[in-house]
Design an enzyme around this catalytic site. Structure first.
Site, PDB file in Angstrom:
ATOM      1  N   ASP A 167       1.029  -1.281   0.026  1.00  0.00           N
ATOM      2  CA  ASP A 167       0.031   0.082   0.056  1.00  0.00           C
ATOM      3  C   ASP A 167       0.934   1.258   0.028  1.00  0.00           C
ATOM      4  OD1 ASP A 167       1.028  -0.721   2.453  1.00  0.00           O
ATOM      5  OD2 ASP A 167      -0.635   0.327   3.759  1.00  0.00           O
ATOM      6  N   ARG A 224       5.192   4.225   6.404  1.00  0.00           N
ATOM      7  CA  ARG A 224       4.930   4.319   7.715  1.00  0.00           C
ATOM      8  C   ARG A 224       5.031   2.765   8.246  1.00  0.00           C
ATOM      9  NH1 ARG A 224      -1.198   5.720   5.581  1.00  0.00           N
ATOM     10  NH2 ARG A 224      -1.820   3.668   5.179  1.00  0.00           N
ATOM     11  N   ASP A 225       4.323   2.565   9.387  1.00  0.00           N
ATOM     12  CA  ASP A 225       4.300   1.340  10.015  1.00  0.00           C
ATOM     13  C   ASP A 225       3.426   0.481   9.629  1.00  0.00           C
ATOM     14  OD1 ASP A 225       2.257   2.739  10.875  1.00  0.00           O
ATOM     15  OD2 ASP A 225       2.557   2.384  13.128  1.00  0.00           O
ATOM     16  N   GLU A 226       3.410   0.182   8.118  1.00  0.00           N
ATOM     17  CA  GLU A 226       2.326  -0.604   7.460  1.00  0.00           C
ATOM     18  C   GLU A 226       3.084  -1.528   6.144  1.00  0.00           C
ATOM     19  OE1 GLU A 226      -1.397   1.248   7.381  1.00  0.00           O
ATOM     20  OE2 GLU A 226      -2.384  -0.406   6.519  1.00  0.00           O
ATOM     21  N   ASP A 239      -5.558  -2.543  -2.863  1.00  0.00           N
ATOM     22  CA  ASP A 239      -4.618  -1.694  -3.697  1.00  0.00           C
ATOM     23  C   ASP A 239      -4.081  -2.314  -4.967  1.00  0.00           C
ATOM     24  OD1 ASP A 239      -4.812  -1.129  -0.890  1.00  0.00           O
ATOM     25  OD2 ASP A 239      -3.400   0.434  -0.888  1.00  0.00           O
ATOM     26  N   TRP A 241     -11.459  -6.072  -2.158  1.00  0.00           N
ATOM     27  CA  TRP A 241      -9.992  -6.429  -1.401  1.00  0.00           C
ATOM     28  C   TRP A 241      -9.701  -8.027  -1.846  1.00  0.00           C
ATOM     29  CZ3 TRP A 241     -11.716  -1.843  -0.876  1.00  0.00           C
ATOM     30  CH2 TRP A 241     -10.780  -0.859  -0.478  1.00  0.00           C
ATOM     31  N   GLU A 290      -1.952   8.906  -0.961  1.00  0.00           N
ATOM     32  CA  GLU A 290      -3.281   8.048  -0.649  1.00  0.00           C
ATOM     33  C   GLU A 290      -4.416   8.631  -0.496  1.00  0.00           C
ATOM     34  OE1 GLU A 290      -2.484   7.023   3.523  1.00  0.00           O
ATOM     35  OE2 GLU A 290      -4.015   4.922   3.284  1.00  0.00           O
ATOM     36  N   HIS A 343       1.121   6.235  -2.529  1.00  0.00           N
ATOM     37  CA  HIS A 343       0.083   5.143  -2.460  1.00  0.00           C
ATOM     38  C   HIS A 343      -0.211   5.115  -3.903  1.00  0.00           C
ATOM     39  CE1 HIS A 343      -1.262   4.066   1.320  1.00  0.00           C
ATOM     40  NE2 HIS A 343      -2.192   3.458   0.989  1.00  0.00           N
TER      41      HIS A 343
HETATM   42  C1  BGC Z   1      -4.102   1.090   3.653  1.00  0.00           C
HETATM   43  C2  BGC Z   1      -4.782   0.864   2.483  1.00  0.00           C
HETATM   44  C3  BGC Z   1      -5.678  -0.063   2.395  1.00  0.00           C
HETATM   45  C4  BGC Z   1      -6.752  -0.012   3.526  1.00  0.00           C
HETATM   46  C5  BGC Z   1      -7.932  -0.984   3.949  1.00  0.00           C
HETATM   47  C6  BGC Z   1      -4.775   1.382   4.832  1.00  0.00           C
HETATM   48  O1  BGC Z   1      -4.298   1.298   6.027  1.00  0.00           O
HETATM   49  O2  BGC Z   1      -2.980   2.032   3.556  1.00  0.00           O
HETATM   50  O3  BGC Z   1      -4.236   1.465   1.485  1.00  0.00           O
HETATM   51  O4  BGC Z   1      -6.362  -0.723   1.580  1.00  0.00           O
HETATM   52  O5  BGC Z   1      -5.992   0.331   4.730  1.00  0.00           O
HETATM   53  O6  BGC Z   1      -8.454  -0.922   5.148  1.00  0.00           O
END
Ligand code: BGC
Length: 933
Positions: free
Chosen positions: A449, A453-455, A462, A515, A728, A749
């Site tokens: 995504d 960040r912490d992701e 996505d 998704w 994003e 994003h």
């Molecule tokens: C992500 C997104 C993702 C979404 C769905 C976000 O935190 O960065 O791109 O699809 O959460 O919950």
């Protein structure tokens, strides 16, 4: 008699490495090639493959047929480590080419039994929170080694050095896969690195995805708390003997100077020489070798370095560096003449806020690299076990940083670029460039995504929306098919698909439309773009399982309703802290996706030759479409929730039964876009579809206005705010330069950049009409605001190109069709497409947009909005007289008056219930001459 050129670019599976292809993971790699040029009459009727294997005469296999993309391996399967040199030649229509240049493929370790090495881990060093360990072995080799290979992987990240020389140029190996099911190993040619006598193999291990932090809840060690290495060195001596040396308990471990490393938090490195080093023993750890797989796509590498464009002091006095581009990688810094132990700290951010690093969007990711210097006259500082998403860096601990001493190292999967787009609009071109950078930053071994960040997770939705764009811009087939194998591996027994793959967040939602549909739609896109039927066949069980699951949720009425949905995520009208509160009804979105996925599964089954399955899902798709129309569509063609996204879905996915409904839905969609002042009002779901829906329903002019809008929210708004990647949120940076207050605000994003696929396919006009672009669909949409556009794509058959240019009332179209493909070309004003074969073709037609469209004599309010010049004057006057604050407000006021005569426009603009806006009279005075009475 014509001529056909020798084939080039002989490829094995989807591997894009320069010759040779090492360590392929299948015994029967499919072959593809390009025929760079041929006489017009050439049609391939047969091909020959010459295979040269060790110790035998070359074998030539002749195959009748016109295929040149992913043709079956024509000879005996490869055995592990076997190396075969392949040449191809083609013939047809009385012509025969020369042989291609040879291409070499070498098999990896195809059977688990090929591994004699065992996973080893330091006994005591390298624990959680401890410095990164180095595992080491020394061994003797005879003189004149003819071939040496290193096969390696790790629990954690690994980097190997053989006799002090770096092995390969891969970064962040072995990458991130669903480690419990699939762990990649890499194959390296180390023939030039070994030497006679004593050799030293040293391998650094880092935390990476295996043991580092993943997700926003602070958790680490998702896969285990012990780092481990599996390495096998195989050497062939001059007399043909094979020596194998694998990791075992004879290895030793020591600490490196990397005191801490984490993908999110960064790396801390002590560059001082290590003294009094402790040598630790290692032990063999239990690990399942059946999970080992060879890579399908390219490794992560340094793909570019960028110089600093400015070094400056922030208001607080910090030293900041601007690289002019939001990117993914790290900072390389030269330090001079510092004392031993002196500390240098580098922090990163994508944007500045109030002139300082804007780190809030990174959430808990520290994104900080620090160094304790050795004290040498010149030291080069850079990490290797982390990466950051940034445009700006703050450097502490170095006086007088000079721009020439700092550079940004761009890191990502080293995908082969295959797609380009240009237009006469520099803003649009910059937007497209931002899409490319967004992809580069988020294709770091898996599709993520965001990279900062912490992701940084493999969010399914996505990539579901971005896959078409990705497949055009870069050769993504190997990369994405690897990720799809992970998706299938992690799909739950009931068919539901985790929200992220690999699933490290234990996805709370059982099923989210758009998704989970990555399971069906990403393989379908790859099939469309590459012609890979094998991939489709491999994914079909996963695709079916997903559709069966959601069909079960929908039940007998065929409507997928209720349950928590992410919906048209990040619709710009949704509150910043509730991105799922979109205008589009989530049930409408979910049911549309069910119809689409069922349809795709039916078509996929037809392709892979299962007629019964094909029929079953086609029937399901039909039932869902009927249910959709019954429940959500009025006889006149309004769709429930009356938002752009639902019309885009209904139009693009054939959810409207009658022509009349389609016609009205298209008109309604255009009116909604007009009433938003040509600003975007779609989220993840509607954004990839709306431009096609507008163009396909005859509203190219409206689509063009939407695409070129620069007000907020719009695609180009970010560009005007200086964005160098796709954001994003539509308004990640607010018009006043503040960062959006939402806790989820990435500046990199790719999802909303999915519209680029429309730029390529429709706007420029280069689309696949048959899988793998074997037939091109050339149907450009030469919007009147532009004077030219072009798209070029390296298709599996070779380079294809479409470009159009308008001048002096003429439209010129140029189309390049690669050998092996055909094109159907839709020319403006001609009802039937022209079919052409390979070669370069040009046409000149009357420009449909040549005439300046005057405002009709009796215009409606809609006509005024559509007449860009007049509308601009109306908005300017309405803003200056204080009747509205901007174009969006003006358009919104007119929403219910679009059919009214333009003479009512001023009063309609000024109608601000319960009264009339001040400034109405002044506005009349300004506009009455402009609009017919
Ligand atoms: C992500 C997104 C993702 C979404 C769905 C976000 O935190 O960065 O791109 O699809 O959460 O919950």
């Amino acid at each position: 008699m014509g001529h056909v050129a020798a084939p080039t670019a002989v490829r094995f599976e989807h591997r894009t490495d320069e010759d040779p292809v090492l360590g392929i993971g299948t015994a029967t790699p499919r072959l593809s090639w390009i025929v760079p040029a041929a006489a017009a009459a050439f049609v391939q009727e047969a091909y020959e493959v010459e295979l040269a294997r060790a110790g035998g005469a070359p074998e030539v296999v002749r195959v009748t047929g016109g295929e040149q993309v992913l043709v079956p391996w024509p000879a005996a399967p490869l055995t592990s480590r076997e190396r075969v040199r392949v040449r191809v030649r083609v013939s047809g229509a009385g012509m025969r080419s020369d042989w291609s240049d040879p291409a070499t493929v070498e098999a990896g370790l195809l059977r688990t039994e090929d591994w004699t090495a065992q996973f080893i881990s330091p006994r005591e060093l390298g624990g959680l929170g401890a410095p990164a360990p180095v595992l080491q072995s020394t061994f003797d080799l005879p003189d004149g080694v003819v071939k040496a290979r290193l096969y390696a992987t790790a629990h954690g990240l690994y980097t190997a050095w053989l006799n002090g020389q770096r092995v390969g140029d891969q970064l962040l190996a072995p990458g991130w896969t669903s480690y419990g099911h699939r762990l990649r190993y890499q194959s390296y040619d180390v023939t030039d690195l070994v030497r006679a006598g004593g050799n030293d193999l040293a391998v650094l291990l880092g935390n990476g995805w295996y043991r580092g932090r993943l997700g926003w809840n602070g958790r680490h060690a998702h896969y285990g708390d012990r780092l481990a290495l599996l390495a096998q060195l195989e050497v062939t001596t001059p007399d043909g003997k094979a020596l194998r040396l694998g990791t075992d308990d004879s290895w030793t471990a020591r600490e490196s100077g990397i005191l801490a490393d984490d993908l999110y938090d960064g790396q801390r490195t002590d560059l001082r020489p290590r003294t009094g080093e402790r040598i630790d023993a290692v032990e063999v750890v239990d690990a399942d070798l059946h999970r080992l797989v060879a890579p399908d796509g390219p490794p992560v590498r340094v793909t570019q370095t960028l110089p600093a464009v400015a070094v400056f002091a922030s208001p607080s006095g910090a030293t900041l560096v601007d690289f002019g581009q939001n990117l993914v990688g790290w900072v390389r810094l030269r330090a001079r003449d510092q004392a031993p132990g002196h500390e240098v700290v580098v922090r990163h951010a994508e944007v500045l806020e109030h002139g300082e690093l804007g780190v809030r969007p990174l959430r808990s990711a520290e994104a900080t690299d620090s160094y304790l210097l050795a004290g040498a006259p010149l030291e080069v500082l850079e990490p290797s076990l982390t990466f950051h998403g940034f445009r700006y860096a703050e450097i502490r601990g170095l006086p007088d940083v000079r721009a020439e001493d700092v550079e940004a190292v761009v890191v990502g999967s080293d995908l082969r670029r295959t797609g380009w787009f240009h237009s006469s609009d520099p803003l649009l071109d910059r937007f497209h460039e931002n899409v490319v950078w967004g992809m580069r930053g988020n294709f770091v071994d898996l599709p993520t995504d965001c990279p900062q960040r912490d992701e940084r997770l493999g969010w399914t939705g996505d990539i579901q929306v971005f896959a078409p764009t990705a497949s055009f811009l870069f050769d993504s087939a190997g990369f994405l098919s690897s990720w799809l194998a992970d998706l299938a591996a992690e799909q739950r027994p009931d068919g539901s698909v985790p929200l992220v793959i690999p699933d490290v967040i234990e996805s709370p939602l059982p099923a989210a439309a758009a998704w989970g549909d990555a399971a069906t739609l990403v393989p379908w896109v790859l099939y469309q773009r590459t012609g890979d039927v094998g991939l489709l066949a491999r994914q079909l069980p996963s695709m079916r399982a997903w559709v069966d699951y959601i069909a079960g949720l929908a039940g007998a009425d065929r409507l997928w309703t209720g349950g928590y949905q992410l919906g048209d995520w990040l619709d710009p009208t949704a509150p910043h802290d509730a991105p799922f509160e979109a205008q589009a009804d989530p049930d409408v979105v979910a049911t549309a996706y069910l119809a689409r996925s069922a349809e795709v599964v039916g078509r996929a089954a037809a392709v892979t030759g299962d007629a019964d399955v094909a029929e079953k899902y086609a029937r399901l798709a039909g039932e869902v479409r009927d249910a959709f129309a019954r429940e959500y569509v009025t006889p006149g063609g309004r769709v429930l929730s009356d938002a752009p996204t639902v019309y885009a879905l209904a139009l693009e996915w054939a959810l409207l039964p009658t022509d009349d409904q389609r016609h009205h839905a298209g008109d309604r969609l255009a009116d909604l876009v007009r009433s938003s002042g040509f600003r975007t009002s779609t989220g993840f779901v509607g954004t990839p579809l709306i431009m096609d829906a507008l163009t396909g329903s005859g509203h190219l002019d409206v689509a063009d206005r939407l695409m070129r809008q620069t007000g907020c929210p719009s695609w180009l708004y970010a560009v005007t705010m200086g964005a160098t990647t796709v954001w994003e949120r539509w308004d990640a940076m607010l018009p006043d330069g503040q960062i959006n207050p939402g806790q989820m605000t990435s500046f990199n994003h790719y999802a909303l950049g999915a519209v680029a696929d429309w730029l390529h396919r429709t706007f420029a006009g280069l689309a696949p009409a048959a899988p793998g672009y074997r037939e091109l669909l050339v149907r450009p949409a030469p919007a009147r605001s532009l004077t030219s556009a072009s798209a070029r794509h390296r298709t599996p058959y070779g380079d294809a190109e479409v470009s159009w240019q308008r001048s002096e009332g003429q439209l010129r179209l140029r189309v390049v069709v690669p050998v092996g493909a055909t094109a159907s070309v839709h020319l403006p004003g001609r009802p039937e497409p022209v079919r052409v074969g390979h070669g370069t073709h040009t046409w000149r037609t009357a420009d449909p947009a040549a005439e300046d469209r005057p405002l009709p004599a009796q215009p409606t309010v809609r006509d005024v909005l559509d007449h860009e010049d007049t509308w601009r004057q109306v908005v300017a006057a309405a803003v200056e007289t204080g009747v509205v604050s901007d174009e969006a407000e003006a358009a919104a006021r007119l929403q219910v008056f679009l059919d009214a005569p333009s003479s009512r426009l001023v009063d309609a603009l000024a109608l601000k219930p319960p009264g009339l806006a001040r400034g109405r009279r002044a506005l009349h005075a300004r506009l009455d001459h402009l609009l017919p009475p």
